[in-house]
Design a protein around this motif. Structure first.
Motif, short mmCIF file in Angstrom:
data_model
loop_
_atom_site.label_atom_id
_atom_site.label_comp_id
_atom_site.label_asym_id
_atom_site.label_seq_id
_atom_site.Cartn_x
_atom_site.Cartn_y
_atom_site.Cartn_z
N VAL A 103 1.11 1.91 -3.31
CA VAL A 103 2.16 2.75 -2.73
C VAL A 103 1.58 3.65 -1.64
O VAL A 103 2.16 3.78 -0.54
CB VAL A 103 2.85 3.58 -3.82
N GLU A 104 0.46 4.28 -1.92
CA GLU A 104 -0.16 5.17 -0.94
C GLU A 104 -0.52 4.42 0.33
O GLU A 104 -0.31 4.90 1.45
CB GLU A 104 -1.41 5.82 -1.54
N LYS A 105 -1.07 3.21 0.18
CA LYS A 105 -1.49 2.43 1.34
C LYS A 105 -0.31 1.99 2.19
O LYS A 105 -0.35 2.08 3.43
CB LYS A 105 -2.28 1.20 0.86
N ILE A 106 0.76 1.53 1.55
CA ILE A 106 1.91 1.05 2.34
C ILE A 106 2.59 2.20 3.06
O ILE A 106 3.12 2.04 4.17
CB ILE A 106 2.91 0.27 1.45
N GLU A 107 2.56 3.39 2.47
CA GLU A 107 3.20 4.53 3.11
C GLU A 107 2.36 5.12 4.24
O GLU A 107 2.89 5.56 5.25
CB GLU A 107 3.52 5.60 2.06
N GLU A 108 1.04 5.09 4.07
CA GLU A 108 0.18 5.68 5.11
C GLU A 108 -0.03 4.74 6.30
O GLU A 108 -0.30 5.19 7.42
CB GLU A 108 -1.16 6.10 4.54
N THR A 109 0.11 3.43 6.07
CA THR A 109 -0.16 2.46 7.15
C THR A 109 1.10 1.90 7.79
O THR A 109 1.06 1.42 8.92
CB THR A 109 -0.98 1.27 6.62
N GLY A 110 2.21 1.92 7.06
CA GLY A 110 3.42 1.30 7.57
C GLY A 110 3.39 -0.22 7.50
O GLY A 110 4.20 -0.89 8.14
N CYS A 111 2.48 -0.77 6.70
CA CYS A 111 2.42 -2.22 6.53
C CYS A 111 3.66 -2.71 5.80
O CYS A 111 4.30 -1.96 5.06
CB CYS A 111 1.17 -2.61 5.74
N ASP A 112 3.98 -3.98 6.02
CA ASP A 112 5.12 -4.59 5.34
C ASP A 112 4.72 -5.13 3.97
O ASP A 112 5.55 -5.18 3.05
CB ASP A 112 5.70 -5.71 6.20
N CYS A 193 -1.86 -5.82 5.10
CA CYS A 193 -3.17 -5.20 4.93
C CYS A 193 -3.54 -5.18 3.45
O CYS A 193 -2.77 -5.65 2.60
CB CYS A 193 -3.20 -3.79 5.52
N GLU A 194 -4.71 -4.64 3.14
CA GLU A 194 -5.23 -4.62 1.78
C GLU A 194 -5.68 -3.23 1.37
O GLU A 194 -5.92 -2.37 2.21
CB GLU A 194 -6.45 -5.54 1.66
N VAL A 195 -5.83 -3.06 0.05
CA VAL A 195 -6.46 -1.87 -0.50
C VAL A 195 -7.23 -2.31 -1.73
O VAL A 195 -6.80 -3.22 -2.45
CB VAL A 195 -5.40 -0.79 -0.85
N GLY A 196 -8.37 -1.70 -1.97
CA GLY A 196 -9.17 -2.05 -3.13
C GLY A 196 -8.53 -1.58 -4.42
O GLY A 196 -8.06 -0.44 -4.52
N VAL A 197 -8.48 -2.47 -5.41
CA VAL A 197 -7.94 -2.12 -6.73
C VAL A 197 -8.83 -2.70 -7.82
O VAL A 197 -9.58 -3.64 -7.59
CB VAL A 197 -6.50 -2.66 -6.93
N LYS A 198 -8.71 -2.13 -8.99
CA LYS A 198 -9.40 -2.69 -10.16
C LYS A 198 -8.49 -3.69 -10.85
O LYS A 198 -7.27 -3.50 -10.92
CB LYS A 198 -9.78 -1.57 -11.14
N MET A 199 -9.08 -4.76 -11.35
CA MET A 199 -8.36 -5.73 -12.17
C MET A 199 -9.21 -6.00 -13.40
O MET A 199 -10.34 -5.54 -13.52
CB MET A 199 -8.09 -7.02 -11.40
N ARG A 200 -8.65 -6.77 -14.32
CA ARG A 200 -9.36 -7.10 -15.55
C ARG A 200 -9.03 -8.54 -15.93
O ARG A 200 -8.14 -9.16 -15.34
CB ARG A 200 -8.92 -6.15 -16.67
N GLU A 201 -9.73 -9.07 -16.92
CA GLU A 201 -9.40 -10.39 -17.44
C GLU A 201 -8.05 -10.33 -18.12
O GLU A 201 -7.61 -9.28 -18.58
CB GLU A 201 -10.46 -10.86 -18.43
N ARG A 202 -7.38 -11.48 -18.17
CA ARG A 202 -6.09 -11.52 -18.86
C ARG A 202 -6.25 -11.00 -20.29
O ARG A 202 -7.30 -11.20 -20.91
CB ARG A 202 -5.48 -12.91 -18.85
N ILE A 203 -5.25 -10.33 -20.80
CA ILE A 203 -5.36 -9.66 -22.10
C ILE A 203 -5.51 -10.67 -23.24
O ILE A 203 -6.40 -10.56 -24.08
CB ILE A 203 -4.12 -8.76 -22.34
#
Length: 236
Positions: A103-112, A193-203
């Motif tokens: 959310v922060e990235k899409i609002e600060e960059t105006g990316c679609d 565009c992209e932003v770095g996020v954390k992910m994990r293995e499927r539960i």
């Protein structure tokens, strides 16, 4: 004014994960509505999602695959006038608290569209070596064909604005939607565009993608990327 956000959760045979996913979404982003697209599961995914009392559930009459399931979510988001749609997998790999980064990235960059990347300025679960090699190949193709740098083209953890929601409710790809959608959007003048996020293995459970299937997937996606590149849809 608070933005109206929809979480689109495609799910196929995720009865062991879907309750956890829905609960995490509502606890992490309580202002976000949840739409579970049950892609004609053979288990109790639909009943489990409904039992939470926290999600709307669409039961598809036949299995459409990830593309058709997510496009169903876009149609719902468009018709109900959501400002943003967030795609979150039903297997638990995506961490709902990371949606704030999107959310922060899409609002600060105006990316679609903003893609949550496992390979950008963060430490995260990064899948198998074979799949990482394929992702690097896709990164190369995006740079050559589109002139943009995308480090995690297969990531399904994404946020879309109203303009992208409307477009993809009509033109979302069927077979390999995550990599193809990047090409289709950029070719039709959308900003990605992209932003770095954390992910994990499927539960719970195991991925159906074996090493052999990974190779097949990579070849097919490369072909689809080239096809999508030479085809331009009617952008709006």
């Amino acid at each position: 004014m608070q933005k109206k956000i929809l979480s689109i959760v495609p799910a196929y045979n995720e009865e062991k994960n879907i309750t956890i996913v829905v609960d995490e979404i509502k606890s992490s982003i309580p202002n976000c509505d949840v739409l579970v697209i049950n892609d004609c599961s053979k288990d109790t995914t639909s009943a489990a999602a409904k039992k939470t009392g926290k999600a709307n559930v669409v039961d598809l009459p036949c299995n459409l695959g990830i593309g058709g399931a997510v496009q169903t979510g876009f149609i719902y988001a468009y018709r109900n006038d959501y400002d943003y749609a967030v795609q979150i997998d039903g297997d638990g790999q995506h961490i709902p608290s990371e949606v704030n980064r999107l959310v922060e990235k899409i609002e600060e960059t105006g990316c679609d569209m903003v893609i949550g990347s496992r390979f950008l300025d963060t430490e995260s679960f990064r899948t198998t070596a074979a799949r990482r090699a394929g992702i690097k190949l896709f990164t190369f193709l995006y740079r050559i064909l589109l002139g943009i740098k995308i480090t995690d083209g297969t990531s399904g953890f994404r946020i879309y604005n109203k303009k992208a929601i409307k477009f993809l409710s009509r033109y979302y790809p069927d077979d390999y939607p995550e990599p193809e959608a990047i090409v289709i959007l950029v070719r039709n003048k959308f900003k990605v565009c992209e932003v770095g996020v954390k992910m994990r293995e499927r539960i719970n459970g195991k991925s159906s993608i074996t090493p052999i299937k990974s190779l097949y997937y990579m070849v097919k996606v490369v072909m689809s990327i080239f096809f999508s590149h030479i085809r331009k849809l009617g952008g709006e």
